[in-house]
Write an enzyme that holds these catalytic residues in place. Sequence first.
Site, PDB file in Angstrom:
ATOM      1  N   THR A 232       0.853  -1.198   0.000  1.00  0.00           N
ATOM      2  CA  THR A 232       0.000   0.000   0.000  1.00  0.00           C
ATOM      3  C   THR A 232       0.884   1.241   0.000  1.00  0.00           C
ATOM      4  O   THR A 232       0.409   2.324   0.289  1.00  0.00           O
ATOM      5  CB  THR A 232      -0.920   0.038   1.247  1.00  0.00           C
ATOM      6  OG1 THR A 232      -0.089  -0.070   2.407  1.00  0.00           O
ATOM      7  CG2 THR A 232      -1.963  -1.050   1.231  1.00  0.00           C
ATOM      8  N   ARG A 234       4.206   2.350  -2.344  1.00  0.00           N
ATOM      9  CA  ARG A 234       4.420   2.894  -3.685  1.00  0.00           C
ATOM     10  C   ARG A 234       4.696   1.740  -4.644  1.00  0.00           C
ATOM     11  O   ARG A 234       5.427   0.803  -4.295  1.00  0.00           O
ATOM     12  CB  ARG A 234       5.618   3.865  -3.714  1.00  0.00           C
ATOM     13  CG  ARG A 234       5.331   5.247  -3.143  1.00  0.00           C
ATOM     14  CD  ARG A 234       4.375   6.068  -4.007  1.00  0.00           C
ATOM     15  NE  ARG A 234       4.072   7.360  -3.426  1.00  0.00           N
ATOM     16  CZ  ARG A 234       3.035   7.629  -2.648  1.00  0.00           C
ATOM     17  NH1 ARG A 234       2.149   6.686  -2.346  1.00  0.00           N
ATOM     18  NH2 ARG A 234       2.835   8.838  -2.160  1.00  0.00           N
ATOM     19  N   ASP A 258      -2.400  -1.776  -3.535  1.00  0.00           N
ATOM     20  CA  ASP A 258      -3.191  -0.548  -3.705  1.00  0.00           C
ATOM     21  C   ASP A 258      -2.415   0.422  -4.596  1.00  0.00           C
ATOM     22  O   ASP A 258      -2.931   1.481  -4.941  1.00  0.00           O
ATOM     23  CB  ASP A 258      -3.448   0.083  -2.324  1.00  0.00           C
ATOM     24  CG  ASP A 258      -4.350   1.298  -2.402  1.00  0.00           C
ATOM     25  OD1 ASP A 258      -5.454   1.175  -2.982  1.00  0.00           O
ATOM     26  OD2 ASP A 258      -3.965   2.373  -1.907  1.00  0.00           O
ATOM     27  N   GLU A 263       0.972   2.913 -12.433  1.00  0.00           N
ATOM     28  CA  GLU A 263      -0.408   3.320 -12.113  1.00  0.00           C
ATOM     29  C   GLU A 263      -0.795   4.665 -12.723  1.00  0.00           C
ATOM     30  O   GLU A 263      -1.985   4.943 -12.913  1.00  0.00           O
ATOM     31  CB  GLU A 263      -0.626   3.363 -10.595  1.00  0.00           C
ATOM     32  CG  GLU A 263       0.084   4.503  -9.876  1.00  0.00           C
ATOM     33  CD  GLU A 263      -0.208   4.515  -8.371  1.00  0.00           C
ATOM     34  OE1 GLU A 263      -0.081   3.468  -7.725  1.00  0.00           O
ATOM     35  OE2 GLU A 263      -0.557   5.591  -7.848  1.00  0.00           O
ATOM     36  N   HIS A 295      -5.286   2.774  -5.532  1.00  0.00           N
ATOM     37  CA  HIS A 295      -4.700   3.833  -4.686  1.00  0.00           C
ATOM     38  C   HIS A 295      -5.791   4.535  -3.861  1.00  0.00           C
ATOM     39  O   HIS A 295      -5.928   5.754  -3.913  1.00  0.00           O
ATOM     40  CB  HIS A 295      -3.922   4.851  -5.540  1.00  0.00           C
ATOM     41  CG  HIS A 295      -2.770   5.454  -4.786  1.00  0.00           C
ATOM     42  ND1 HIS A 295      -1.514   5.620  -5.311  1.00  0.00           N
ATOM     43  CD2 HIS A 295      -2.695   5.945  -3.518  1.00  0.00           C
ATOM     44  CE1 HIS A 295      -0.719   6.177  -4.418  1.00  0.00           C
ATOM     45  NE2 HIS A 295      -1.414   6.382  -3.318  1.00  0.00           N
ATOM     46  N   GLN A 296      -6.519   3.739  -3.109  1.00  0.00           N
ATOM     47  CA  GLN A 296      -7.618   4.282  -2.305  1.00  0.00           C
ATOM     48  C   GLN A 296      -7.381   4.122  -0.808  1.00  0.00           C
ATOM     49  O   GLN A 296      -8.261   4.438  -0.005  1.00  0.00           O
ATOM     50  CB  GLN A 296      -8.936   3.590  -2.685  1.00  0.00           C
ATOM     51  CG  GLN A 296      -8.991   2.115  -2.269  1.00  0.00           C
ATOM     52  CD  GLN A 296     -10.372   1.512  -2.381  1.00  0.00           C
ATOM     53  OE1 GLN A 296     -10.785   1.115  -3.443  1.00  0.00           O
ATOM     54  NE2 GLN A 296     -11.093   1.442  -1.257  1.00  0.00           N
ATOM     55  N   PHE A 298      -5.825   5.763   1.255  1.00  0.00           N
ATOM     56  CA  PHE A 298      -5.915   7.015   2.042  1.00  0.00           C
ATOM     57  C   PHE A 298      -7.356   7.511   2.146  1.00  0.00           C
ATOM     58  O   PHE A 298      -7.633   8.425   2.917  1.00  0.00           O
ATOM     59  CB  PHE A 298      -5.079   8.119   1.361  1.00  0.00           C
ATOM     60  CG  PHE A 298      -5.723   8.614   0.084  1.00  0.00           C
ATOM     61  CD1 PHE A 298      -5.609   7.902  -1.089  1.00  0.00           C
ATOM     62  CD2 PHE A 298      -6.480   9.774   0.087  1.00  0.00           C
ATOM     63  CE1 PHE A 298      -6.238   8.338  -2.254  1.00  0.00           C
ATOM     64  CE2 PHE A 298      -7.107  10.218  -1.074  1.00  0.00           C
ATOM     65  CZ  PHE A 298      -6.992   9.495  -2.245  1.00  0.00           C
TER      66      PHE A 298
HETATM   67  P1  NAD Z   1       6.864   7.745   7.350  1.00  0.00           P
HETATM   68  O1  NAD Z   1       7.835   8.731   6.808  1.00  0.00           O
HETATM   69  O2  NAD Z   1       6.178   8.050   8.649  1.00  0.00           O
HETATM   70  O3  NAD Z   1       7.591   6.326   7.521  1.00  0.00           O
HETATM   71  C1  NAD Z   1       8.437   5.749   6.593  1.00  0.00           C
HETATM   72  C2  NAD Z   1       9.345   4.788   7.329  1.00  0.00           C
HETATM   73  O4  NAD Z   1      10.116   4.095   6.363  1.00  0.00           O
HETATM   74  C3  NAD Z   1      10.317   5.494   8.279  1.00  0.00           C
HETATM   75  O5  NAD Z   1      10.281   4.880   9.553  1.00  0.00           O
HETATM   76  C4  NAD Z   1      11.658   5.315   7.612  1.00  0.00           C
HETATM   77  O6  NAD Z   1      12.750   5.214   8.525  1.00  0.00           O
HETATM   78  C5  NAD Z   1      11.438   4.005   6.876  1.00  0.00           C
HETATM   79  N1  NAD Z   1      12.400   3.781   5.804  1.00  0.00           N
HETATM   80  C6  NAD Z   1      13.059   4.678   5.029  1.00  0.00           C
HETATM   81  N2  NAD Z   1      13.873   4.052   4.173  1.00  0.00           N
HETATM   82  C7  NAD Z   1      13.753   2.725   4.430  1.00  0.00           C
HETATM   83  C8  NAD Z   1      14.358   1.562   3.887  1.00  0.00           C
HETATM   84  N3  NAD Z   1      15.282   1.651   2.926  1.00  0.00           N
HETATM   85  N4  NAD Z   1      13.983   0.364   4.383  1.00  0.00           N
HETATM   86  C9  NAD Z   1      13.061   0.267   5.381  1.00  0.00           C
HETATM   87  N5  NAD Z   1      12.474   1.336   5.940  1.00  0.00           N
HETATM   88  C10 NAD Z   1      12.811   2.542   5.466  1.00  0.00           C
HETATM   89  O7  NAD Z   1       5.816   7.489   6.192  1.00  0.00           O
HETATM   90  P2  NAD Z   1       4.338   6.900   6.334  1.00  0.00           P
HETATM   91  O8  NAD Z   1       3.389   8.003   6.600  1.00  0.00           O
HETATM   92  O9  NAD Z   1       4.360   5.733   7.255  1.00  0.00           O
HETATM   93  O10 NAD Z   1       4.078   6.435   4.823  1.00  0.00           O
HETATM   94  C11 NAD Z   1       4.794   5.361   4.255  1.00  0.00           C
HETATM   95  C12 NAD Z   1       4.554   5.344   2.767  1.00  0.00           C
HETATM   96  O11 NAD Z   1       3.183   5.022   2.522  1.00  0.00           O
HETATM   97  C13 NAD Z   1       4.726   6.727   2.092  1.00  0.00           C
HETATM   98  O12 NAD Z   1       6.078   6.922   1.705  1.00  0.00           O
HETATM   99  C14 NAD Z   1       3.818   6.642   0.918  1.00  0.00           C
HETATM  100  O13 NAD Z   1       4.579   6.221  -0.185  1.00  0.00           O
HETATM  101  C15 NAD Z   1       2.819   5.541   1.279  1.00  0.00           C
HETATM  102  N6  NAD Z   1       1.434   6.034   1.369  1.00  0.00           N
HETATM  103  C16 NAD Z   1       0.469   5.415   0.609  1.00  0.00           C
HETATM  104  C17 NAD Z   1      -0.852   5.839   0.696  1.00  0.00           C
HETATM  105  C18 NAD Z   1      -1.954   5.165  -0.094  1.00  0.00           C
HETATM  106  O14 NAD Z   1      -3.059   5.722  -0.201  1.00  0.00           O
HETATM  107  N7  NAD Z   1      -1.745   3.991  -0.643  1.00  0.00           N
HETATM  108  C19 NAD Z   1      -1.184   6.911   1.525  1.00  0.00           C
HETATM  109  C20 NAD Z   1      -0.182   7.507   2.294  1.00  0.00           C
HETATM  110  C21 NAD Z   1       1.121   7.065   2.203  1.00  0.00           C
END
Ligand code: NAD
Length: 330
Positions: A232, A234, A258, A263, A295-296, A298
């Site tokens: 969910t 990227r 998702d 996409e 991509h839903q 959120f």
């Molecule tokens: P966040 O910044 O709070 O957390 C990301 C975590 O990943 C951090 O703890 C970081 O240390 C860790 N990280 C960085 N590089 C890494 C690596 N190489 N290996 C392992 N861990 C690593 O972000 P979040 O709010 O938890 O969001 C995470 C991801 O979710 C976002 O980057 C975004 O791409 C995705 N997202 C998707 C949706 C959706 O609707 N599908 C919505 C919001 C976010």
Amino acid sequence: MKIACFSTKSYDRSSFDRLLPESDHSFSYFEAKLDFHTLSLAEGHQAICSFVNDHIDAAMMKKMAKMGIGLIALRCAGYNQIDLKAAVENGIKIVRVPAYSPEAVAEHAFALILTLARKTHKAYNRVRDNNFSIEGLTGVNIHGKTIGVIGTGAIGRAFCRIAKGFGCKVLAYDVVENEEMKKLGVTYQPIDEVLGNSHIISLHCPLTPETHHLINAETIAQMQDGVALINTSRGALVETKAVIKALKTKKIGFLGIDVYEQEENIFFKNLSEEIMQDEQIARLMTFPNVLVTGHQAFLTKEALAQISATTLANITAFEKGEELLNEVKG
Ligand code: NAD
């Protein structure tokens, strides 16, 4: 401030319109995706509001600077679609919504897991056809399974809490370990061990050059046979070709996504009257054990309210020259 809002859907519009009367800002809504050409629509605006698939490269940054645009307000958390170096070079500030109901995404990841595990998507279709046979609907329990979480940021942590509630053993890998998670009973391990020891793997790390195609033929080979893979985060974290191959050999037992690497030309659009040109997503959709959502993750009322409130607060802080708490620095 006048803000040009791109890739606007009805739900964006209504959630911003609810809050705009309380601010001095005005929004021009454009359904068009932001690109070099559609950028011209932002003429006369001081800021741009964009979403996940609005890629902004160096040429666009240069054009924005000439147009007098000083701010890009991302109404999302991820910023891999932005050329941050070019933003700095052109004096354009980037702000984002770092956390908007992380539970929304974590709960959606679990929705994918539960649907795949209990085949509720098949049951839904069956009973609507007055077919109440449960043959072929045997599922698996989530309780007692080992779940591997890659990335324990805001969403990953919300996901771990849910997984613990289900009675799962939770393993995690992150470049920074989290003390709260350790207290919760999450065990941090090197990534190859998390991949190798988990029945279910859920990706919650950002897309960076290091995490691009994190899931590929080599890392899939480290996983257990019949593993469930959930993404969910990227699309480009996963090499789709390798995943399709692993689904064919049953190395991957379930796939819930998702997000999808290509996409951009598919998601957020109604293509029901068209011929699908993307071979990989078309192939993915043929597997009975694959669930794709567009991509839903959120998309909850709570998250939308948070996104619009934080975006407007980010814009106001920029206008007033205040510290940008949610700035993405290049
Ligand atoms: P966040 O910044 O709070 O957390 C990301 C975590 O990943 C951090 O703890 C970081 O240390 C860790 N990280 C960085 N590089 C890494 C690596 N190489 N290996 C392992 N861990 C690593 O972000 P979040 O709010 O938890 O969001 C995470 C991801 O979710 C976002 O980057 C975004 O791409 C995705 N997202 C998707 C949706 C959706 O609707 N599908 C919505 C919001 C976010």
